[in-house]
Design an enzyme around this catalytic site. Structure first.
Site, PDB file in Angstrom:
ATOM      1  N   SER A 102     -14.704  23.499 -28.259  1.00 33.43           N
ATOM      2  CA  SER A 102     -14.936  22.168 -28.796  1.00 33.43           C
ATOM      3  C   SER A 102     -13.881  21.895 -29.851  1.00 33.43           C
ATOM      4  CB  SER A 102     -16.334  22.127 -29.415  1.00 33.43           C
ATOM      5  OG  SER A 102     -16.376  21.146 -30.429  1.00 33.43           O
ATOM      6  N   ASN A 110      -0.904  -1.472  13.833  1.00 35.04           N
ATOM      7  CA  ASN A 110      -2.352  -1.268  13.951  1.00 35.04           C
ATOM      8  C   ASN A 110      -2.700   0.046  14.655  1.00 35.04           C
ATOM      9  OD1 ASN A 110      -2.276  -3.743  12.807  1.00 35.04           O
ATOM     10  ND2 ASN A 110      -3.114  -4.868  14.562  1.00 35.04           N
ATOM     11  N   GLN A 141      -6.962  -1.607   5.382  1.00 31.86           N
ATOM     12  CA  GLN A 141      -6.029  -0.899   4.508  1.00 31.86           C
ATOM     13  C   GLN A 141      -6.758  -0.256   3.322  1.00 31.86           C
ATOM     14  OE1 GLN A 141      -2.065  -2.566   3.794  1.00 31.86           O
ATOM     15  NE2 GLN A 141      -2.619  -2.703   1.647  1.00 31.86           N
ATOM     16  N   LYS A 196     -18.368  26.864 -30.016  1.00 28.91           N
ATOM     17  CA  LYS A 196     -18.728  26.409 -28.666  1.00 28.91           C
ATOM     18  C   LYS A 196     -17.876  27.025 -27.558  1.00 28.91           C
ATOM     19  CE  LYS A 196     -21.097  23.508 -27.478  1.00 28.91           C
ATOM     20  NZ  LYS A 196     -21.151  22.058 -27.455  1.00 28.91           N
ATOM     21  N   GLU A 218     -19.065  21.261 -15.015  1.00 28.58           N
ATOM     22  CA  GLU A 218     -19.434  19.870 -15.303  1.00 28.58           C
ATOM     23  C   GLU A 218     -18.536  18.893 -14.551  1.00 28.58           C
ATOM     24  OE1 GLU A 218     -20.771  19.478 -19.792  1.00 28.58           O
ATOM     25  OE2 GLU A 218     -19.158  20.920 -19.578  1.00 28.58           O
ATOM     26  N   SER A 261       0.829  -1.220   0.000  1.00 26.80           N
ATOM     27  CA  SER A 261       0.000   0.000   0.000  1.00 26.80           C
ATOM     28  C   SER A 261       0.860   1.265   0.000  1.00 26.80           C
ATOM     29  CB  SER A 261      -0.911   0.012   1.226  1.00 26.80           C
ATOM     30  OG  SER A 261      -0.141   0.014   2.408  1.00 26.80           O
ATOM     31  N   TYR A 286      -8.256  -5.463  14.585  1.00 26.59           N
ATOM     32  CA  TYR A 286      -7.748  -5.051  13.280  1.00 26.59           C
ATOM     33  C   TYR A 286      -7.884  -6.170  12.254  1.00 26.59           C
ATOM     34  CZ  TYR A 286      -4.774  -3.562   9.488  1.00 26.59           C
ATOM     35  OH  TYR A 286      -4.320  -3.234   8.235  1.00 26.59           O
ATOM     36  N   THR A 290     -39.289  26.690  -8.986  1.00 28.63           N
ATOM     37  CA  THR A 290     -39.585  25.382  -8.405  1.00 28.63           C
ATOM     38  C   THR A 290     -39.908  24.497  -9.598  1.00 28.63           C
ATOM     39  OG1 THR A 290     -41.950  25.782  -8.157  1.00 28.63           O
ATOM     40  CG2 THR A 290     -40.554  26.410  -6.295  1.00 28.63           C
ATOM     41  N   HIS A 291     -39.506  23.245  -9.530  1.00 32.15           N
ATOM     42  CA  HIS A 291     -39.674  22.323 -10.664  1.00 32.15           C
ATOM     43  C   HIS A 291     -39.010  22.860 -11.932  1.00 32.15           C
ATOM     44  CE1 HIS A 291     -42.923  20.486  -8.201  1.00 32.15           C
ATOM     45  NE2 HIS A 291     -43.189  21.757  -7.911  1.00 32.15           N
ATOM     46  N   LYS A 342      -7.931   3.808   2.802  1.00 33.08           N
ATOM     47  CA  LYS A 342      -7.170   5.012   2.482  1.00 33.08           C
ATOM     48  C   LYS A 342      -7.321   5.515   1.036  1.00 33.08           C
ATOM     49  CE  LYS A 342      -3.895   3.156   5.096  1.00 33.08           C
ATOM     50  NZ  LYS A 342      -4.901   2.475   5.927  1.00 33.08           N
TER      51      LYS A 342
HETATM   52  N1  ARG Z   1      -0.862  -0.960   5.835  1.00 34.13           N
HETATM   53  C1  ARG Z   1      -1.700  -1.358   6.915  1.00 34.13           C
HETATM   54  C2  ARG Z   1      -3.025  -0.579   6.859  1.00 34.13           C
HETATM   55  O1  ARG Z   1      -3.095   0.358   6.184  1.00 34.13           O
HETATM   56  C3  ARG Z   1      -1.028  -1.042   8.202  1.00 34.13           C
HETATM   57  C4  ARG Z   1      -1.380  -1.963   9.310  1.00 34.13           C
HETATM   58  C5  ARG Z   1      -0.893  -3.298   9.005  1.00 34.13           C
HETATM   59  N2  ARG Z   1      -1.126  -4.158  10.117  1.00 34.13           N
HETATM   60  C6  ARG Z   1      -1.043  -5.480   9.982  1.00 34.13           C
HETATM   61  N3  ARG Z   1      -1.264  -6.168  11.036  1.00 34.13           N
HETATM   62  N4  ARG Z   1      -0.776  -6.046   8.847  1.00 34.13           N
HETATM   63  O2  ARG Z   1      -3.979  -0.966   7.484  1.00 34.13           O
END
Ligand code: ARG
Length: 479
Positions: free
Chosen positions: A290, A123, A335, A296, A303, A36, A330, A168-169, A338
């Site tokens: 365009s 974690n 993961q 245009k 948009e 990641s 956890y 309205t509408h 994110k």
């Molecule tokens: N990259 C992991 C995450 O974003 C970090 C935590 C990983 N923990 C584990 N026990 N593998 O959640």
């Protein structure tokens, strides 16, 4: 267990940072699949900030000598500079930002770097990083919202006196001040800001110290860590601290509403800048042509803002769905929170910024707006006139409905009618009734709180300007 001869040989650098437990390196496909780093390098600064505070806690607890703590923190700062300057080189085994930073730290400062993870797990580390990151982003988004709101307020001030049909509408309904229309969006943004301020309170809780799931095995002073990282509270349950992402959901749901509001505003900019409406003229710097049709001029910015709403909603649903059904505590599923969070945050902030910049540059065709605002949009005024003379509203509504229908049959406008014409529908009409058929009079009558009368609109502009002033001061303080 396979007989000793068949056991895969231990590989010293099997790619795992702690390969005591493992006898073969991670499969390259798994390595790529679970990595990641590309996404969570975004939190490198927060990761290092959190680690430095953790080092201080370890030092206070007597787990690190002062000299060790000093070497580790200066190493962490060097890693941070490398990342910031783009000099950092990752390795395939850097599974995530936490491992990448620790690996590089240990390369720089030697085995003492391996002490940084004492009493900590990735974690509680990732939960801490994410909360720090989101807190910064909330502050940034609050500033972006305030900037767009200021743009709206400036427009509301400079467009005072411009009249526009209220719909309205999407049918012309009653005239309103264009400023009142802008202020409607300012009100939405006010609520968006207050939602974020509220969500921030629950983001700003320190998870570090939760360890992997049951709490660190050392008596670390969590309150001191919280103070150092400017968290208002420390988490009260380690299982909860490492596993919930409700604070991400809260932010994303606030972000989804911001996106909805921006999308509505954008939709109006698209409509109003069409030749059919002709209310707004887009600045060339904010429009595109365009590739085929030379005439245009397209409202692409509006948009795209409208279009990006989809991914913000998507992020909310994505994280909600990831959380559903996760057993304590956890799980690696987490993961996946994110990328959608980062993407949605970037999108919302970019949309806020581009609209704040475009709004002041829109030119308004006040003549065309006023022309569109009158006509049958004043029918309610005639009904209200009859009500003031004692007629029940329902009856007045029907009388004026007949007047409108008659006008439509004869191709006339309400303002073409003389007193005698009006009286043929009701004896209650006097010459003064015709004076009610003016856009300005209709607007001026709506001076109650929340109405479109200029006095009211001006008061509200001043109030909102005042509400924004302290936000500006606060921002300067936190920088
Ligand atoms: N990259 C992991 C995450 O974003 C970090 C935590 C990983 N923990 C584990 N026990 N593998 O959640």
């Amino acid at each position: 267990m396979p007989p000793a001869g068949n056991r895969p040989r231990r590989r010293k650098s099997g790619g795992k940072a702690w390969d005591g437990r493992f006898r073969e390196p991670t499969d390259p496909l798994v390595e790529a699949f679970s990595n990641s780093l590309e996404s969570d390098l975004e939190m490198a600064e927060q990761d290092i900030r959190g680690s430095i505070a953790h080092v201080h806690a370890l030092e206070r607890a007597g787990l690190l000598k002062r000299s060790e703590a000093g070497r580790i923190t200066s190493g962490l700062r060097r890693v941070e500079r490398e990342i910031r300057d783009g000099r950092f080189r990752s390795r395939p085994a850097d599974e995530d930002v936490h491992m990448a930073v620790e690996r590089r730290l240990t390369e720089m400062v030697g085995p003492v770097g391996g002490k940084v993870h004492t009493g900590r797990s990735r974690n509680d580390q990732v939960a801490t990083d994410l909360r720090l990151w989101l807190r910064d982003q909330i502050d940034g988004t609050l500033a972006d919202l305030a900037a767009l709101e200021r743009s709206l307020l400036r427009r509301a001030r400079s467009d005072l006196g411009v009249v526009v049909p209220g719909y309205t509408h999407l049918q012309r309904a009653q005239p309103v001040l264009l400023s009142h229309h802008w202020l409607a969006y300012a009100e939405m943004l006010e609520r968006d800001r207050s939602r974020l301020v509220d969500a921030r309170r629950r983001v700003n809780v320190l998870p570090l110290g939760a360890g992997a799931l049951s709490g660190a095995g050392f008596r670390l002073n969590r309150r001191a860590v919280a103070r150092e990282l400017e968290f208002d509270e420390v988490s009260e349950n380690s299982l909860d601290a490492v596993s919930d992402r409700d604070f991400v959901v809260e932010f994303l749901s606030a972000a989804a509403l911001i996106a909805a509001h921006l999308s509505r505003l954008s939709e109006e900019i698209v409509l109003w800048s069409s030749q059919e409406f002709g209310f707004l003229l887009l600045p060339d710097a904010f429009a595109t042509g365009s590739s085929m049709m030379p005439q245009k001029k397209n409202p692409d910015v509006a948009e795209l803002v409208r279009g990006r709403t989809g991914k913000v909603y998507g992020a909310l649903v994505s994280v909600l769905t990831t959380l559903k059904g996760l057993p304590l505590a956890y799980n690696r599923d987490l993961q996946e929170d994110k990328p959608p969070l980062f993407d949605a945050t970037r999108s919302v902030r970019a949309c806020l910024a581009v609209l704040a910049r475009m709004l002041p540059r829109l030119s308004v065709d006040a003549g065309r707006m006023r022309e569109a605002a009158g006509g049958f949009s004043l029918a309610t005024e005639l009904a209200d006139y009859l009500v003031e003379r004692g007629m029940p509203f329902r009856e007045a509504h029907a009388v004026v409905g007949r007047i409108v229908s008659d006008c439509l049959d004869q191709g006339r406008e309400l303002c073409d009618l003389g007193t005698a014409d009006l009286r043929s529908f009701s004896e209650l009409f006097e010459p003064a009734a015709r004076r009610r058929l003016s856009v300005d009079a209709a607007i001026a009558r709506r001076s109650l709180v929340g109405g479109t009368a200029q006095s009211n609109v001006e008061r509200r502009i001043a109030e909102l300007e005042a509400a924004l002033a302290p936000a500006r001061r606060k921002r300067r303080r936190t920088r």
